[in-house]
Design a protein around this motif. Structure first.
Motif, mmCIF file in Angstrom:
data_model
loop_
_atom_site.group_PDB
_atom_site.id
_atom_site.type_symbol
_atom_site.label_atom_id
_atom_site.label_comp_id
_atom_site.label_asym_id
_atom_site.label_seq_id
_atom_site.Cartn_x
_atom_site.Cartn_y
_atom_site.Cartn_z
ATOM 1 N N ASN B 167 0.578 -1.088 0.052
ATOM 2 C CA ASN B 167 0.056 -0.092 -0.085
ATOM 3 C C ASN B 167 1.024 1.375 -0.233
ATOM 4 O O ASN B 167 0.280 2.283 -0.555
ATOM 5 C CB ASN B 167 -1.079 0.050 1.244
ATOM 6 C CG ASN B 167 -2.325 -0.944 0.960
ATOM 7 O OD1 ASN B 167 -2.365 -1.277 -0.303
ATOM 8 N ND2 ASN B 167 -2.945 -1.228 1.987
ATOM 9 N N TYR B 170 1.843 1.275 -3.647
ATOM 10 C CA TYR B 170 0.402 1.377 -4.659
ATOM 11 C C TYR B 170 -0.643 0.901 -3.805
ATOM 12 O O TYR B 170 -0.878 -0.473 -3.357
ATOM 13 C CB TYR B 170 0.726 0.187 -5.770
ATOM 14 C CG TYR B 170 -0.390 0.129 -6.575
ATOM 15 C CD1 TYR B 170 -0.156 1.205 -7.946
ATOM 16 C CD2 TYR B 170 -1.241 -0.563 -6.719
ATOM 17 C CE1 TYR B 170 -1.083 1.119 -8.844
ATOM 18 C CE2 TYR B 170 -2.327 -0.443 -7.632
ATOM 19 C CZ TYR B 170 -2.381 0.326 -8.812
ATOM 20 O OH TYR B 170 -3.200 0.346 -9.555
ATOM 21 N N PHE B 171 -1.448 1.895 -3.378
ATOM 22 C CA PHE B 171 -2.566 1.474 -2.600
ATOM 23 C C PHE B 171 -3.396 0.393 -3.337
ATOM 24 O O PHE B 171 -3.925 1.057 -4.411
ATOM 25 C CB PHE B 171 -3.173 2.700 -1.931
ATOM 26 C CG PHE B 171 -4.326 2.544 -1.289
ATOM 27 C CD1 PHE B 171 -4.203 2.282 -0.111
ATOM 28 C CD2 PHE B 171 -5.803 2.329 -1.718
ATOM 29 C CE1 PHE B 171 -5.144 1.843 0.803
ATOM 30 C CE2 PHE B 171 -6.568 2.159 -0.909
ATOM 31 C CZ PHE B 171 -6.628 1.961 0.398
ATOM 32 N N VAL B 172 -3.820 -0.612 -2.840
ATOM 33 C CA VAL B 172 -4.545 -1.691 -3.141
ATOM 34 C C VAL B 172 -6.086 -1.592 -2.357
ATOM 35 O O VAL B 172 -7.175 -1.464 -2.803
ATOM 36 C CB VAL B 172 -3.958 -3.022 -3.323
ATOM 37 C CG1 VAL B 172 -5.186 -3.941 -3.708
ATOM 38 C CG2 VAL B 172 -2.958 -3.139 -4.351
ATOM 39 N N SER B 173 -6.031 -1.598 -1.032
ATOM 40 C CA SER B 173 -6.933 -1.922 -0.350
ATOM 41 C C SER B 173 -6.438 -1.716 1.258
ATOM 42 O O SER B 173 -5.587 -1.980 1.325
ATOM 43 C CB SER B 173 -7.860 -3.400 -0.346
ATOM 44 O OG SER B 173 -8.736 -3.570 0.605
ATOM 45 N N ASP B 174 -7.578 -1.414 2.018
ATOM 46 C CA ASP B 174 -7.269 -1.226 3.502
ATOM 47 C C ASP B 174 -7.340 -2.540 4.258
ATOM 48 O O ASP B 174 -7.182 -2.693 5.206
ATOM 49 C CB ASP B 174 -8.202 -0.238 4.245
ATOM 50 C CG ASP B 174 -9.771 -0.569 4.424
ATOM 51 O OD1 ASP B 174 -9.852 -1.201 3.199
ATOM 52 O OD2 ASP B 174 -10.118 -0.087 4.900
ATOM 53 N N TYR B 220 -11.955 -6.796 -5.297
ATOM 54 C CA TYR B 220 -11.271 -5.837 -6.348
ATOM 55 C C TYR B 220 -11.928 -5.788 -7.527
ATOM 56 O O TYR B 220 -12.051 -4.800 -8.071
ATOM 57 C CB TYR B 220 -9.677 -5.931 -6.402
ATOM 58 C CG TYR B 220 -8.893 -4.567 -6.968
ATOM 59 C CD1 TYR B 220 -8.489 -3.850 -5.938
ATOM 60 C CD2 TYR B 220 -8.756 -4.323 -8.212
ATOM 61 C CE1 TYR B 220 -7.663 -2.665 -6.261
ATOM 62 C CE2 TYR B 220 -8.069 -3.353 -8.520
ATOM 63 C CZ TYR B 220 -7.485 -2.463 -7.782
ATOM 64 O OH TYR B 220 -6.976 -1.330 -8.030
#
Lengths: 302, 273
Positions: B167, B170-174, B220
């Motif tokens: 993250n 490269y931010f993907v998900s919390d 996603y």
């Protein structure tokens, strides 16, 4: 598969891309908000951007009378009153105990001229000088902050190695005795600091200092004056999320201008978006923020 | 780890100042606040800090980090680098008074309070002493060999294990929808001129890789259920593949052709290893 996940227990990059909180993730071009005819808008959604070309001199020092005038003008427009005294009086009562939560980070601290102007404004509302305190890392041991009935939150905006940006939401972290508990996922849930009893519902004014913001940095050893510029501005509002969102857009615009390309923040400052979408601390949707621009408008970037 | 054994009391007119400071996984925050998390994302064991002074010159500080293994020393170096190789140790970078490099299981930062010609000279002199003391590992994490070479921006390679690292870059998900952990090896790198990233993850076994693949798609990309190449928004393509212990994802490819070419090369790399 955990179906709860599918039902949006969490937030993904795509959620932000689809949604209006994209701006607060620091990923894309901001929306220019037309601020005409919105002076009468509710205070909560207003963000005042005020700039003065002479706010910071060639020697890098702040001009005190100009700083005072910028802050007074900003609160006057923010609270839609005809004098700054009325604005300060609408925020503070004489029996308030007020802590000004500043920031002492060595390379880019809150300028003392800004602190003094805020203190003068609070004093003008009738608050006794002995009941006004200024502190950062010592707030938990400071009697004024321990007894405070009201807070003013003020700090410069900068990129940050772990939270993406250091802004107003982040500035209250020193109210936690264990700041590292908020580090997870690039400080994603920083907004929860604002629910601590010593902070909750006390912050009456937020000022993001945009005089010489830091728009880029690398790694833990993170300050290079080359990545600051004289923006000569202040962002003022009552909603820390809205103010941080606008500040972030200005930083993003500066990065685009400087690097000549879209350069995402690293890490992404998603704590700003989460302060809205997960924690309801404020508004991170530029389309819902009433941005009012005052003063010098050259290279305003938003 | 002992800087006192490595650095002489005097080096070209610079003298050691004060005691060597030591910080472990818990106390690192006292030294560098939240930045300590960068090291804790890896197998950081402890650090030492030594200060060098010379009259009329800004202080120069040596930070030495025991990262537990060469993989993690490379990992933390790869996390921070942005610029060109500086030719020190097994990988290095110099930026305005800060030299960072790794050698063996150690990562080093040598920092001049302000860059002067003299601080720059002593920084590289100290680095020479340090790199002469430790043997190089001559090895980078094995998963780096799975990166296709064509269009690879080698300065953007990041090696890591945890979702917080992913993250960061490269931010993907919390949520940890890719099930990254200390048991996984991951590499992220940028390809081409745009912000197209390839992520390759090696899981401890096929069960975990399949779970990560399924959960990632479900959260996603809920509109699809199998590996392939998909347009996710205007001008952004995503490709995903599951191969035994590996999951490969290409994010933000500028068009289908670019995504497909990179996807096929990555699959071939895994198949032929």
């Amino acid at each position: 598969m955990d179906r709860k996940l599918r039902n949006k227990e969490g937030f993904t990059r795509r959620d932000f891309i689809k949604g209006a909180s994209l701006a607060a993730l620091g990923l894309a071009v901001g929306v220019t908000v037309d601020s005409k005819d919105i002076v009468k808008a509710p205070v909560r959604t207003k963000v005042i951007l005020i700039r003065n070309k002479a706010a910071v001199g060639a020697d890098g020092k702040c001009n005190p009378p100009i700083i005072q005038d910028m802050i007074d003008q900003a609160v006057r427009v923010l609270f839609d009153v005809d004098s700054s005294d009325k604005a300060w009086k609408s925020m503070f009562k004489p029996d308030d105990i007020v802590g000004i939560k500043s920031n002492v980070w060595g390379p880019l601290p809150t300028p003392p001229e800004v602190e003094r102007s805020i203190k003068k404004g609070i004093f003008s509302a009738g608050v006794a000088e002995k009941n006004i305190g200024i502190d950062d890392r010592g707030v938990l041991g400071n009697d004024i902050f321990k007894k405070a009935t009201a807070l003013v939150n003020v700090r410069p905006l900068r990129t940050h190695h772990w939270a993406g940006v250091g802004g107003l939401i982040k500035n209250h972290i020193m109210f936690s005795p264990e700041p590292w508990n908020y580090h997870d996922n690039s400080c994603a849930d920083l907004a929860t600091v604002w629910k601590l009893p010593i902070v909750k519902d006390k912050t009456r004014l937020n000022i993001l200092v945009m005089l010489t913001p830091l728009f880029h940095g690398i790694g833990a050893h993170h300050f290079d004056r080359e990545y600051t510029w004289k923006y000569n501005g202040l962002l003022v509002g009552t909603d820390p999320v809205a103010v941080d969102t606008v500040g972030l857009q200005i930083l993003m615009a500066k990065r685009r201008a400087y690097f000549g390309e879209e350069k995402p923040m690293k890490p992404s400052p998603h704590h700003i978006a989460f302060a809205d979408t997960k924690h309801n601390l404020g508004v991170a949707d530029l389309g819902k923020i009433n941005l009012i621009k005052l003063g010098w408008d050259e290279d305003v970037l938003i | 780890m002992n800087l006192a054994e490595i650095i002489p009391k005097e080096v070209k007119g610079w003298h050691r100042e004060g005691d060597i400071e030591k910080y472990d996984r818990e106390t690192i925050f006292r030294y560098m606040n939240g930045a300590g998390e960068i090291y804790r994302m890896y197998d950081y064991r402890g650090m030492e800090v030594l200060r060098m002074v010379k009259p009329d010159q800004p202080e120069v500080k040596i930070e030495m980090f025991d990262m537990g293994s060469p993989d993690d020393a490379f990992g933390v170096f790869s996390h921070m680098r942005e610029g060109d190789e500086a030719g020190v140790g097994e990988g290095s970078e110099y930026r305005k008074g800060l030299l960072s490099f790794w050698q063996g299981k150690y990562f080093f930062c040598i920092i001049g309070g302000q860059e002067t010609e003299e601080t720059k000279q002593i920084i590289f002199e100290l680095a020479k002493i340090i790199t002469g003391f430790y043997k190089p590992s001559n090895a980078k994490p094995a998963i780096l060999r799975l990166l296709p070479e064509e269009n690879l921006n080698s300065g953007t390679i990041r090696y890591f294990n945890l979702p917080s690292s992913l993250n960061y870059h490269y931010f993907v998900s919390d949520k940890n929808i890719l099930h990254l952990s200390r048991e996984t090896d991951a590499v992220l790198a940028k390809y081409g001129e745009s912000y197209c990233y390839l992520l390759c993850i090696k899981y401890p076994d096929n069960t975990v890789s399949k779970k990560a693949f399924v959960d990632f798609l479900s959260v996603y990309l809920p509109e699809v259920e199998k590996a392939g190449i998909y347009q996710v928004s205007d001008g952004k393509w995503l490709a995903i593949e599951l191969m035994q212990k590996y999951v490969v994802i290409i994010f933000d490819a500028p068009n289908r052709q670019f995504a497909e070419a990179l996807w096929r090369q990555a699959i071939a790399k895994i198949r032929n290893q």
